[in-house]
Design an enzyme around this catalytic site. Sequence first.
Site, mmCIF file in Angstrom:
data_model
loop_
_atom_site.group_PDB
_atom_site.id
_atom_site.type_symbol
_atom_site.label_atom_id
_atom_site.label_comp_id
_atom_site.label_asym_id
_atom_site.label_seq_id
_atom_site.Cartn_x
_atom_site.Cartn_y
_atom_site.Cartn_z
ATOM 1 C CG ASP A 1 -12.017 3.707 6.733
ATOM 2 O OD1 ASP A 1 -11.295 4.572 7.709
ATOM 3 O OD2 ASP A 1 -11.516 3.595 5.145
ATOM 4 N NE ARG B 1 -10.481 10.634 10.670
ATOM 5 C CZ ARG B 1 -9.528 10.056 9.795
ATOM 6 N NH1 ARG B 1 -9.607 9.122 9.498
ATOM 7 N NH2 ARG B 1 -8.263 10.081 10.131
ATOM 8 C CG HIS C 1 -1.428 0.958 1.242
ATOM 9 N ND1 HIS C 1 -2.693 0.914 0.404
ATOM 10 C CD2 HIS C 1 -1.353 2.390 1.957
ATOM 11 C CE1 HIS C 1 -3.290 2.646 0.608
ATOM 12 N NE2 HIS C 1 -2.413 2.999 1.592
ATOM 13 C CE LYS D 1 -9.282 2.600 2.555
ATOM 14 N NZ LYS D 1 -9.673 3.644 3.906
ATOM 15 C CB SER E 1 -8.878 5.533 7.714
ATOM 16 O OG SER E 1 -9.194 5.789 6.556
#
Length: 433
Positions: free
Chosen positions: A161, A168, A82, A187, A183
């Site tokens: 999320d 947020r 990621h 995922k 967050s």
Amino acid sequence: MRMYDIIVKKRDGGELTKEEIYFFVDGYTQGDIPDYQASALTMAIYFQGMTQEETATLTQAMVDSGETIDLSAIKGHKVDKHSTGGVGDKVTFIVGPLVASVGVPVAKMSGRGLGHTGGTLDKLESIKGLEIEMTKDQFIHNVNTHKLAVAGQTGNLAPADKKLYALRDVTGTVDSLPLIAGSIMSKKLASGADGIVLDVKTGSGAFMKTLEDSKNLAQEMVNIGNNLGRQTVAVISDMNQPLGFEVGNANEIKEAAEILQGKNVEDLRELSLELASHMTVLAEVFNSYEEAYEALAKNLENGKAFQSLRNLVEAQNGDVSMIDNLDNLPKAKHKIDVKAEKSGYIAAIDAESIGIAAMYLGAGRATKDDEINHGVGITLNKKIGDWVEEGESLVVLNSDDEEPQASITKVLEAYSIADEKVEKPTLIYTVIK
């Protein structure tokens, strides 16, 4: 249990229990807890922070709020990558095939982009016919057969999320390390990988602008992964200028394919090998980073990694001729040079401004309903440390508009030219395990 008591406890610096965190996440996801109480708690977290245990529990609660992807039918140790995002970041298209080329399964769930350029899926769709929607059985078959597949995320991964992030975003609580880390990791954990390698960007084009903030975020995410039983490694890499020389959708696919065919774009090649080496060590295919790096570098040269990209495109019904002959990829109507207004050394390139210039051309989305133009983008001719003559080309705009003035202005704003030579920025700052 009352939401009021949970808010007050965190407001006063208390540590929330597993039961309290799950009560909040489940209640908010199901609509039983109103936005005003959820925003009060996120603001309390913003000011008081969370312990490692609280952050891990919050992340797991968000994972448990929706579907999780069961990848147990895929043979081998599955490792995911990621990136926290950047400009010209086409590393997935190099690292995925590279890791697959040594037999490590890469089951990649990706999204679309909102911002500078398209997301991973948008870029892949530069290849005619390539399908990113597939059944779970087809996805698993492709990974077992070719060691690589890239598909769209299910809409129900970590719904807590998604709902919390939207809240947020409008209540001034985005910049909270536990909430950012939770967050991102929720995922990734819901996507079913056994190990995770994180590419945490730092600099002008990154979410985290300073090295210290980037290290703190990386450490927070590594802690979450390790606390929840997933081997996690974070690499802190530079985003003070675009990565590689191409920005845009087809542009980035082209540059990634060129790297897999042995072209040496120094920063892009180096970062890809760094991330792929850590991934294959986590997958226990190699005993050391050095051993992994050497084997993966060979596969860039001998064509095995490029063949993995071809396999992906073919298996997902894409037009392989676009990869074999990169001139077949979508192209813009016009090429426009943006020229330097004075001579000197490139001292800085604001990566975010380059990204915005690409978005103005149509390479990205200002709103979620905007359509991507796969053929437009930006080719950089000069990067930090390079000398440029007055009137020499800084970048080429690949544009369908003959006079893309907004993009030209943004590029000129992005480049800083100085009399004294500036050293190239460090590419990889540190690795956190």
